[in-house]
Design an enzyme around this catalytic site. Structure first.
Site, PDB file in Angstrom:
ATOM      1  N   ARG A  35       8.949 -23.026 -72.405  1.00 48.07           N
ATOM      2  CA  ARG A  35       7.507 -22.751 -72.332  1.00 48.07           C
ATOM      3  C   ARG A  35       7.246 -21.301 -71.895  1.00 48.07           C
ATOM      4  O   ARG A  35       6.368 -21.019 -71.084  1.00 48.07           O
ATOM      5  CB  ARG A  35       6.803 -23.697 -71.346  1.00 48.07           C
ATOM      6  CG  ARG A  35       6.872 -25.160 -71.704  1.00 48.07           C
ATOM      7  CD  ARG A  35       6.066 -25.490 -72.949  1.00 48.07           C
ATOM      8  NE  ARG A  35       5.937 -26.923 -73.136  1.00 48.07           N
ATOM      9  CZ  ARG A  35       6.841 -27.706 -73.738  1.00 48.07           C
ATOM     10  NH1 ARG A  35       7.953 -27.158 -74.230  1.00 48.07           N
ATOM     11  NH2 ARG A  35       6.626 -28.988 -73.891  1.00 48.07           N
ATOM     12  N   SER A  89       0.542 -31.382 -71.364  1.00 49.26           N
ATOM     13  CA  SER A  89       1.166 -31.273 -70.042  1.00 49.26           C
ATOM     14  C   SER A  89       0.448 -30.209 -69.222  1.00 49.26           C
ATOM     15  O   SER A  89       0.382 -29.054 -69.650  1.00 49.26           O
ATOM     16  CB  SER A  89       2.622 -30.854 -70.161  1.00 49.26           C
ATOM     17  OG  SER A  89       3.326 -31.754 -70.955  1.00 49.26           O
ATOM     18  N   GLU A  97       1.401 -25.308 -66.549  1.00 41.49           N
ATOM     19  CA  GLU A  97       1.756 -24.868 -67.898  1.00 41.49           C
ATOM     20  C   GLU A  97       0.506 -24.301 -68.570  1.00 41.49           C
ATOM     21  O   GLU A  97       0.562 -23.362 -69.347  1.00 41.49           O
ATOM     22  CB  GLU A  97       2.286 -26.059 -68.706  1.00 41.49           C
ATOM     23  CG  GLU A  97       2.835 -25.640 -70.047  1.00 41.49           C
ATOM     24  CD  GLU A  97       2.918 -26.767 -71.048  1.00 41.49           C
ATOM     25  OE1 GLU A  97       2.044 -26.837 -71.928  1.00 41.49           O
ATOM     26  OE2 GLU A  97       3.869 -27.555 -70.946  1.00 41.49           O
TER      27      GLU A  97
END
Ligand code: EPU
Length: 337
Positions: free
Chosen positions: A162, A237, A333
């Site tokens: 990520r 998420s 995130e």
């Protein structure tokens, strides 16, 4: 190119947060983008793509550039591979569907991820054992300060979990306009090792899956766990899965033997944030307009008219609890604006 004033962004972010953009313009070509950049050198800009990985906690006084440049084309082809060049404003899942229809393999596990192609490299989107970087060749971008075009190779992008150069060294400096992928036409290398995919294929009695079968399995899994942003506002998420030291993990494991983990290397272990949040009692809870999704604790949701700050408050409460209970610092995130 029309500038719109006082525009609600509710339809432009998957959390469905209703904030206003003071000035908003939809960009449909690279030349429009260059023009608007050269005309607005003094202005603060806000680059809006699919709005699927951000939490808006304030009104936007910047000039919002909604990057909606469309187009998909095959730029090179051999018997075994195709290079496909996709403009930034294409919807990611539409692009996956295009690939499945052409029988181009490599991104089927990334089915149904919300957002646009242009922002996919920024956080190296990933799911079910596959990441964008696995098929990424290069991306084209415009340097905001100079209007110059730049090509970033895969190495330039420094992809990680990520993560990429666009979240670090060159954060906020470029606007991605196009991404090129290298996809298989034959001998697709299927990634079915993720348990839920395996089980879905067994359920359907599929022994030799096609990329379409895998895409359909992923869609079923996602639909069973993740809320549809069109129905319940969310950004997937909310936190990253934290990486902790092996010694820290050993300590935690004594208390929580059932805690899942993935080994990163001999010193580090990744633990699922969803498990930590569930173990802290947040899963499925609702406070007014905000909550933690009942089927996946990593997903924070807006049940209707939540403010970005309501969701931010909930995320802080979760972070504090995880810190206290497990001595782990959760990182978001989602980009908090
Ligand atoms: N778990 C729980 N409770 C929960 C959620 C998960 O105990 O409420 C446990 C599961 O039982 C499993 C582990 O946590 O043992 C992992 O769960 P899952 O396979 O659902 O994946 P995840 O780690 O929670 C990550 C990605 C997702 C991606 C899935 C599948 C991150 C931050 N998230 O979630 O990505 O779809 O794996 O590959 O890495 C996204 O980035 O927005 C996203 C949805």
């Amino acid at each position: 190119m029309k500038i719109e004033y006082h525009k609600s962004l509710k339809e432009y972010n998957t959390f469905g947060i209703d904030v206003t953009a003071h000035e908003f313009v939809t960009i449909t070509s690279k030349s429009e983008l260059k023009k608007i950049l050269s005309q607005n050198k003094e202005k603060e800009l806000f680059i809006l793509s699919g709005g699927s990985n951000m939490l808006l906690t304030r009104e936007l006084n910047e000039l919002v550039l909604h990057i909606a440049i469309k187009g998909i084309k095959v730029t090179e082809e051999s018997d075994t591979h195709a290079l496909v060049s996709v403009n930034a404003g294409e919807n990611w899942h539409n692009f996956v569907e295009y690939c499945i229809d052409q029988d181009y393999g490599g991104i089927e596990n990334l089915s149904l991820i919300p957002g646009y192609v242009g922002s996919a490299p920024i956080q190296n989107i990933g799911a079910y054992g596959v990441e964008l970087k696995d098929t990424f060749v290069q991306c084209e971008a415009i340097h905001i300060a100079t209007g110059k075009e730049h090509v970033f190779s895969k190495e330039d992008c420094k992809f990680g979990y990520r993560n990429s150069i666009f979240k670090n060294e060159v954060k906020g400096e470029y606007i991605i306009t196009n991404v090129t992928f290298r996809l298989t036409k034959t001998n697709h290398s299927l990634n079915t090792k993720y348990g839920a995919i395996e089980n879905a294929l067994i359920d359907k009695k599929i022994k030799n899956p096609s990329i379409k079968d895998i895409s359909e399995a992923v869609i079923l899994i996602r639909q069973s766990k993740l809320p549809d942003p069109k129905k319940i506002g969310n950004s997937g998420s909310f936190f990253k899965n934290p990486v902790i030291s092996k010694s820290h993990f050993s300590l935690l494991q004594k208390k929580h033997p059932e805690m899942p983990s993935y080994i990163i290397d001999e010193n580090q272990v990744k633990v699922p944030a969803g498990w930590l949040i569930e173990a802290s009692g947040f899963k499925g809870k609702r406070w007014g307009e905000v909550g933690v999704h009942k089927k996946q604790a990593l997903v924070l949701v807006n049940y209707g008219d939540a403010k970005g700050t309501d969701i931010l408050e909930l995320s802080k409460k979760i972070k504090a609890e995880i810190k206290q209970k497990f001595d782990i610092n959760l990182e978001t995130e989602v980009n908090i604006i």
